[in-house]
Motif scaffolding. Structure first.
Motif, PDB file in Angstrom:
ATOM      1  N   SER A  16       0.850  -1.193   0.000  1.00  0.00           N
ATOM      2  CA  SER A  16       0.000   0.000   0.000  1.00  0.00           C
ATOM      3  C   SER A  16       0.880   1.235   0.000  1.00  0.00           C
ATOM      4  O   SER A  16       1.629   1.461   0.936  1.00  0.00           O
ATOM      5  CB  SER A  16      -0.912   0.003   1.232  1.00  0.00           C
ATOM      6  N   SER A  17       0.798   1.982  -1.071  1.00  0.00           N
ATOM      7  CA  SER A  17       1.646   3.166  -1.173  1.00  0.00           C
ATOM      8  C   SER A  17       0.897   4.450  -0.871  1.00  0.00           C
ATOM      9  O   SER A  17       1.491   5.518  -0.839  1.00  0.00           O
ATOM     10  CB  SER A  17       2.252   3.246  -2.583  1.00  0.00           C
ATOM     11  N   ALA A  19      -0.999   4.984   1.941  1.00  0.00           N
ATOM     12  CA  ALA A  19      -1.410   5.052   3.339  1.00  0.00           C
ATOM     13  C   ALA A  19      -1.057   6.402   3.945  1.00  0.00           C
ATOM     14  O   ALA A  19      -0.003   6.965   3.676  1.00  0.00           O
ATOM     15  CB  ALA A  19      -0.735   3.934   4.121  1.00  0.00           C
ATOM     16  N   LYS A  20      -1.950   6.912   4.775  1.00  0.00           N
ATOM     17  CA  LYS A  20      -1.686   8.140   5.515  1.00  0.00           C
ATOM     18  C   LYS A  20      -1.597   7.864   7.017  1.00  0.00           C
ATOM     19  O   LYS A  20      -1.225   8.724   7.794  1.00  0.00           O
ATOM     20  CB  LYS A  20      -2.769   9.180   5.249  1.00  0.00           C
ATOM     21  N   TRP A  21      -1.994   6.690   7.428  1.00  0.00           N
ATOM     22  CA  TRP A  21      -1.873   6.291   8.831  1.00  0.00           C
ATOM     23  C   TRP A  21      -1.919   4.768   8.898  1.00  0.00           C
ATOM     24  O   TRP A  21      -2.131   4.096   7.882  1.00  0.00           O
ATOM     25  CB  TRP A  21      -2.975   6.937   9.684  1.00  0.00           C
ATOM     26  N   PHE A  22      -1.739   4.224  10.075  1.00  0.00           N
ATOM     27  CA  PHE A  22      -1.729   2.762  10.226  1.00  0.00           C
ATOM     28  C   PHE A  22      -3.006   2.119   9.670  1.00  0.00           C
ATOM     29  O   PHE A  22      -2.976   1.030   9.109  1.00  0.00           O
ATOM     30  CB  PHE A  22      -1.585   2.385  11.698  1.00  0.00           C
ATOM     31  N   ASP A  23      -4.139   2.810   9.884  1.00  0.00           N
ATOM     32  CA  ASP A  23      -5.404   2.186   9.490  1.00  0.00           C
ATOM     33  C   ASP A  23      -5.607   2.146   7.981  1.00  0.00           C
ATOM     34  O   ASP A  23      -6.580   1.570   7.501  1.00  0.00           O
ATOM     35  CB  ASP A  23      -6.592   2.866  10.177  1.00  0.00           C
ATOM     36  N   ASP A  24      -4.684   2.766   7.229  1.00  0.00           N
ATOM     37  CA  ASP A  24      -4.751   2.659   5.769  1.00  0.00           C
ATOM     38  C   ASP A  24      -3.901   1.507   5.249  1.00  0.00           C
ATOM     39  O   ASP A  24      -3.920   1.225   4.047  1.00  0.00           O
ATOM     40  CB  ASP A  24      -4.251   3.962   5.114  1.00  0.00           C
ATOM     41  N   LEU A  25      -3.108   0.894   6.112  1.00  0.00           N
ATOM     42  CA  LEU A  25      -2.251  -0.202   5.659  1.00  0.00           C
ATOM     43  C   LEU A  25      -3.119  -1.420   5.347  1.00  0.00           C
ATOM     44  O   LEU A  25      -4.148  -1.644   5.986  1.00  0.00           O
ATOM     45  CB  LEU A  25      -1.222  -0.551   6.743  1.00  0.00           C
ATOM     46  N   THR A  26      -2.706  -2.199   4.382  1.00  0.00           N
ATOM     47  CA  THR A  26      -3.580  -3.266   3.872  1.00  0.00           C
ATOM     48  C   THR A  26      -3.039  -4.675   4.092  1.00  0.00           C
ATOM     49  O   THR A  26      -3.680  -5.643   3.713  1.00  0.00           O
ATOM     50  CB  THR A  26      -3.802  -3.079   2.353  1.00  0.00           C
TER      51      THR A  26
ATOM     52  N   SER B  11       0.862  -3.265  10.432  1.00  0.00           N
ATOM     53  CA  SER B  11      -0.353  -3.449   9.638  1.00  0.00           C
ATOM     54  C   SER B  11      -1.087  -4.707  10.089  1.00  0.00           C
ATOM     55  O   SER B  11      -2.312  -4.710  10.247  1.00  0.00           O
ATOM     56  CB  SER B  11       0.023  -3.558   8.152  1.00  0.00           C
ATOM     57  N   MET B  14      -2.761  -4.115  13.352  1.00  0.00           N
ATOM     58  CA  MET B  14      -3.929  -3.254  13.166  1.00  0.00           C
ATOM     59  C   MET B  14      -5.131  -4.084  12.687  1.00  0.00           C
ATOM     60  O   MET B  14      -6.243  -3.959  13.216  1.00  0.00           O
ATOM     61  CB  MET B  14      -3.579  -2.146  12.168  1.00  0.00           C
ATOM     62  N   HIS B  15      -4.905  -4.964  11.731  1.00  0.00           N
ATOM     63  CA  HIS B  15      -6.021  -5.781  11.230  1.00  0.00           C
ATOM     64  C   HIS B  15      -6.478  -6.804  12.267  1.00  0.00           C
ATOM     65  O   HIS B  15      -7.667  -7.117  12.353  1.00  0.00           O
ATOM     66  CB  HIS B  15      -5.624  -6.459   9.916  1.00  0.00           C
ATOM     67  N   ALA B  97       4.563   4.466   7.444  1.00  0.00           N
ATOM     68  CA  ALA B  97       3.372   4.040   6.702  1.00  0.00           C
ATOM     69  C   ALA B  97       3.222   4.857   5.424  1.00  0.00           C
ATOM     70  O   ALA B  97       2.730   4.365   4.405  1.00  0.00           O
ATOM     71  CB  ALA B  97       2.133   4.185   7.577  1.00  0.00           C
ATOM     72  N   ARG B  98       3.682   6.115   5.464  1.00  0.00           N
ATOM     73  CA  ARG B  98       3.629   6.981   4.272  1.00  0.00           C
ATOM     74  C   ARG B  98       4.858   6.808   3.390  1.00  0.00           C
ATOM     75  O   ARG B  98       5.069   7.576   2.455  1.00  0.00           O
ATOM     76  CB  ARG B  98       3.547   8.444   4.691  1.00  0.00           C
ATOM     77  N   GLU B  99       5.707   5.866   3.749  1.00  0.00           N
ATOM     78  CA  GLU B  99       6.922   5.555   2.984  1.00  0.00           C
ATOM     79  C   GLU B  99       7.943   6.679   3.027  1.00  0.00           C
ATOM     80  O   GLU B  99       8.722   6.879   2.099  1.00  0.00           O
ATOM     81  CB  GLU B  99       6.577   5.156   1.546  1.00  0.00           C
ATOM     82  N   GLN B 143      -0.877  14.524  13.765  1.00  0.00           N
ATOM     83  CA  GLN B 143      -1.316  13.147  14.018  1.00  0.00           C
ATOM     84  C   GLN B 143      -0.620  12.584  15.255  1.00  0.00           C
ATOM     85  O   GLN B 143      -1.229  11.878  16.064  1.00  0.00           O
ATOM     86  CB  GLN B 143      -1.014  12.266  12.799  1.00  0.00           C
ATOM     87  N   LEU B 272      -3.959   2.902  16.422  1.00  0.00           N
ATOM     88  CA  LEU B 272      -3.968   2.264  15.102  1.00  0.00           C
ATOM     89  C   LEU B 272      -5.217   2.583  14.284  1.00  0.00           C
ATOM     90  O   LEU B 272      -5.146   2.711  13.068  1.00  0.00           O
ATOM     91  CB  LEU B 272      -3.838   0.747  15.255  1.00  0.00           C
ATOM     92  N   LEU B 273      -6.353   2.710  14.969  1.00  0.00           N
ATOM     93  CA  LEU B 273      -7.615   2.908  14.236  1.00  0.00           C
ATOM     94  C   LEU B 273      -8.173   4.318  14.417  1.00  0.00           C
ATOM     95  O   LEU B 273      -9.288   4.600  14.001  1.00  0.00           O
ATOM     96  CB  LEU B 273      -8.650   1.869  14.697  1.00  0.00           C
TER      97      LEU B 273
END
Lengths: 432, 333
Positions: A16-17, A19-26, B11, B14-15, B97-99, B143, B272-273
């Protein structure tokens, strides 16, 4: 060269490129790793079917039946490889065989299916599997509970390496649930037991041990080498992790050394990383041999269950035998045995030859069919004495305290004709 | 791994938390001991990450208010280390997470700075090297302040439940009520918290021994040190233990062994959420073991009341401290 379909199922979805936060990670923690080319089968199928088909790499190039030997130490790097490095998902892309190889993935998937779980790793030996598991799942400062008559290699690891790495171990009788419960401390992090012990074939109640572990927020790791998933699936009884010396029944032909760990990927990923650092990778040719051997696991174990039972019953009637240790002949170890939990008890029978160790040694020398050798679980019968092999590091007093009496012989029954084996045993016991 | 940070692992967690809320509850325990012979120390206890236990033998010897071990960090240093390291780790995780690739991250956190804004207990200055996109960094800092569990705990008032018992006698357990004015006469403290790699950080309290921070290996770390939540709770336990020893000595002229334990829950759905209602530490408790050697007629109640009232870490956690974070891009100095 274009590389297609070689990454683990779920890997691409996990990239996932945006993502803006952890909850956007897939990326989710899923089964495997296993690629789209590996055969995935429902765990509800019988062990006979899973043993043959689960995990097989179905080669899209040649259509060969059976997993090819991916005899390589390294793989071409591509965008997926770099992404795996960047995110820490190296277990899901073939990069370097120490990290992973389709040959490993094939046999791992077969074993995970047989144990009714979703993930597995194979290692260079059973002790590699055990050591990696214990180190990965415990911290310096923790406490471990195990059996005082656990396999000698495991006992040495627990006794000699745990204190210097900050872990304390309590050894108890695995059948004594009150003793196990009393050993629990706030720091207890892991319980390590065997589904059938070596060499006295105690059968601890796995479900009850799992309950104690759960109450302590600890993990239950069981060594299922002696029973195999054909005879018991410990995870269904509440165990968190299953380890194997795959050298034994799983491979089944006394021609390779390997280990395995099975369980939820959440834990397996950590054990995998520990195995990497310990250097315990199983190389591809051994993976091929292990996978091929496992195809006949159910057939072999079924025959070994039957042979061992018949031999145990024969030995129990022989006047040169002082005692027989096998669940099918009963005894105080088995008073509370939940027989419905087992499809069989494997191919090992332990018994005491009258006259002590010298008489037992002479008896073994008269046997014509079994080889006098350590190890177990192969197609050929093997016979050895714990006192001068697996438990030779114990003092005679320690051996006596765990029930290993003079004259004890461990017989690993193979798949030969059982009448031939019984005749041979009878002759050797009678001094012929 | 990018920044040595295990993005894939976070990730997955989080899931997992999304699927099973039981896995979101991270419970920490710490203890502090103020001994007449061995001085002031703090240690972490077993932690529970969802359904997985972590047991690490980690602790720290501290400076106490009576002058013992002057090179050791103070209880407030532990608390500040916990707050700043949580902020930096949150920023690093969000950035990873934003690379983004960071060359360096450092946070200077100051308590009771003489030149601070009136009424402001804490101020932070964040220096980030390697990322030049200022609007993006400002968004990340926002954030961080919103979703870092310890920064949220500092910024908003978080209730602490106090109780005490005498020795090991459970029948003597009772709740304690703290009614204290906000502390305004603050003893200044400051820590410079620097990211090393992945979840490892070091904290340099002003002129005192360095502290190592890390996540446990159950949570992608390598057990290099206590984690940020454990530092904050150790700071609270140690400060209460320090104040108890100091006040008791002042009132009785005797030194006693004071033991204090703290616990709290970090609900990972906050970080995380982005569930704002649970970002800060939940169910913070602090338990005082009253020494059996302390006679009732020596005014136990007075000691407990005064010590809790004078604990600056207790005051910091239980009150609102809306101090801002200033951002510096590029290497400082």
């Amino acid at each position: 060269m274009e590389l297609n379909g070689r990454t683990a199922i779920g890997f691409e979805e996990g990239r996932s490129s945006s993502a803006k936060w952890f909850d956007d990670l897939t990326r989710v923690r899923f089964a495997g790793p296993v690629s789209a080319h590996h055969r995935l089968l429902p765990r509800e199928l019988s062990p006979e079917t899973l043993a043959v088909h689960a995990g097989t790499y179905e080669d899209p190039v040649t259509g060969c039946v059976g997993t090819p030997v991916f005899q390589t130490s390294t793989f071409l790097l591509d965008d997926a490889s770099y992404s795996a490095f960047a995110d820490g998902a190296m277990r899901d892309v073939p990069i370097y065989t120490r990290y992973g190889n389709p040959s490993q993935w094939a046999v791992q998937e077969k074993l995970a299916a047989l144990e009714g779980s979703r993930s597995a790793i194979v290692t260079s030996s059973g002790m590699s599997a055990t050591a990696s598991t214990i180190f990965a799942l415990t911290n310096a400062g923790s406490h471990i509970i195990s059996a005082y008559d656990v396999y000698g290699g495991t006992y040495n690891l627990l006794r000699e390496d745990m204190p210097s790495t900050g872990r304390e171990v309590s050894f108890v009788d695995p059948n004594d649930l009150a003793a196990v419960r009393a050993a629990v401390r706030p720091e207890t992090q892991l319980l390590f037991f065997e589904t059938l012990t070596n060499p006295l074939l105690k059968a601890p109640p796995i479900g009850a041990l799992a309950e104690i572990a759960r109450e302590a927020n600890a993990l239950l790791v069981v060594d299922n080498t002696f029973l195999t998933p054909v005879n018991m699936r410990p995870i269904a009884h509440g165990a968190d992790i299953v380890v194997h010396s795959a050298t034994k029944y799983l491979a089944g032909h006394s021609d390779l050394t390997a280990g395995a760990v099975v369980g939820r990927r959440k834990f397996l990923d950590r054990i995998w990383a520990q195995t990497l650092r310990f250097g315990g990778t199983l190389e591809p040719l051994s993976c091929f041999l292990l996978e091929r051997g496992m195809k006949t696991l159910a057939l072999r174990v079924e025959r070994q269950n039957a042979n061992a039972t018949e031999i145990a019953r024969f030995l129990a009637t022989h006047d040169r035998v002082a005692a027989v240790h096998h669940p099918e002949v009963g005894g105080p170890h088995y008073a509370d045995l939940a027989r419905d939990d087992y499809r069989g008890f494997g191919g090992v029978v332990s018994f005491e030859v009258r006259g002590g160790d010298d008489a037992a040694l002479a008896f073994m020398g008269r046997l014509k069919i079994p080889y006098v050798a350590t190890s177990l679980g192969g197609v050929e019968s093997l016979v050895s004495m714990p006192s001068n092999t697996s438990h030779s590091s114990l003092t005679s007093g320690q051996r006596a305290s765990i029930g290993i009496r003079p004259g004890l012989v461990r017989f690993s029954v193979g798949i030969e004709n059982v009448r031939d084996l019984i005749d041979d045993l009878n002759d050797a016991l009678n001094g012929e | 791994m990018r920044n040595s940070f295990y993005t894939a692992g976070f990730s997955e967690v989080m899931h997992e938390v999304k699927q099973d809320p039981r896995e979101a509850s991270y419970i920490y325990t710490t203890t502090a001991c103020n001994s007449p012979h061995r001085g002031l120390s703090a240690a972490i206890g077993p932690a529970l990450f969802g359904t997985v236990k972590s047991v690490r033998a980690l602790g720290v010897q501290l400076a106490d208010s009576t002058g013992g071990d002057p090179d050791g960090p103070s209880p407030m240093d532990l608390a500040l280390t916990g707050i700043a390291s949580c902020g930096v780790t949150t920023l690093l995780g969000g950035g990873s997470a934003r690379e983004l690739i960071f060359d360096g991250i450092e946070m200077l956190i100051e308590y009771g700075a003489p030149d601070g804004e009136p009424g402001q207990a804490v101020r932070c200055r964040l220096s980030v090297d390697g990322v030049t996109d200022e609007p993006l960094m400002n968004e990340l800092v926002e954030q961080m302040q919103t979703y870092s569990p310890n920064m949220a705990t500092m910024i908003r008032p978080v209730p602490i439940s106090f109780d005490c018992l005498v020795g090991t006698d459970e029948s003597t357990r009772r709740q304690l009520t703290v009614e204290a004015e906000p502390i305004t006469d603050r003893r200044p403290a400051a820590c410079r918290v620097r990211w090393v790699s992945g979840t490892q950080l070091v904290s340099y309290p002003n002129g005192r021994r360095m502290l190592r921070v890390d996540q446990p290996k159950q949570l992608t770390g390598v057990d290099w040190g206590p984690n940020p939540q454990e530092y904050l709770l150790m700071g609270l336990a140690a400060d209460v233990a320090d104040q108890l020893g100091r006040v008791a000595y002042r009132l009785t002229g005797e030194r006693h062994l004071w033991e204090v334990s703290t616990s709290a829950c970090e609900d990972m759905r906050g970080l995380l959420l982005k569930e704002r209602d649970v970002v800060f530490l939940q169910g913070v408790t602090c338990r005082v073991v009253v020494p059996e050697t302390l006679r009732a007629e020596t005014g136990v109640e007075k000691i407990l009341t005064a010590a809790l009232a004078q604990s600056e870490v207790r005051d910091l956690v239980s009150r609102s401290n809306p101090g801002g974070v200033s951002l510096v891009l590029g290497r400082e100095g």
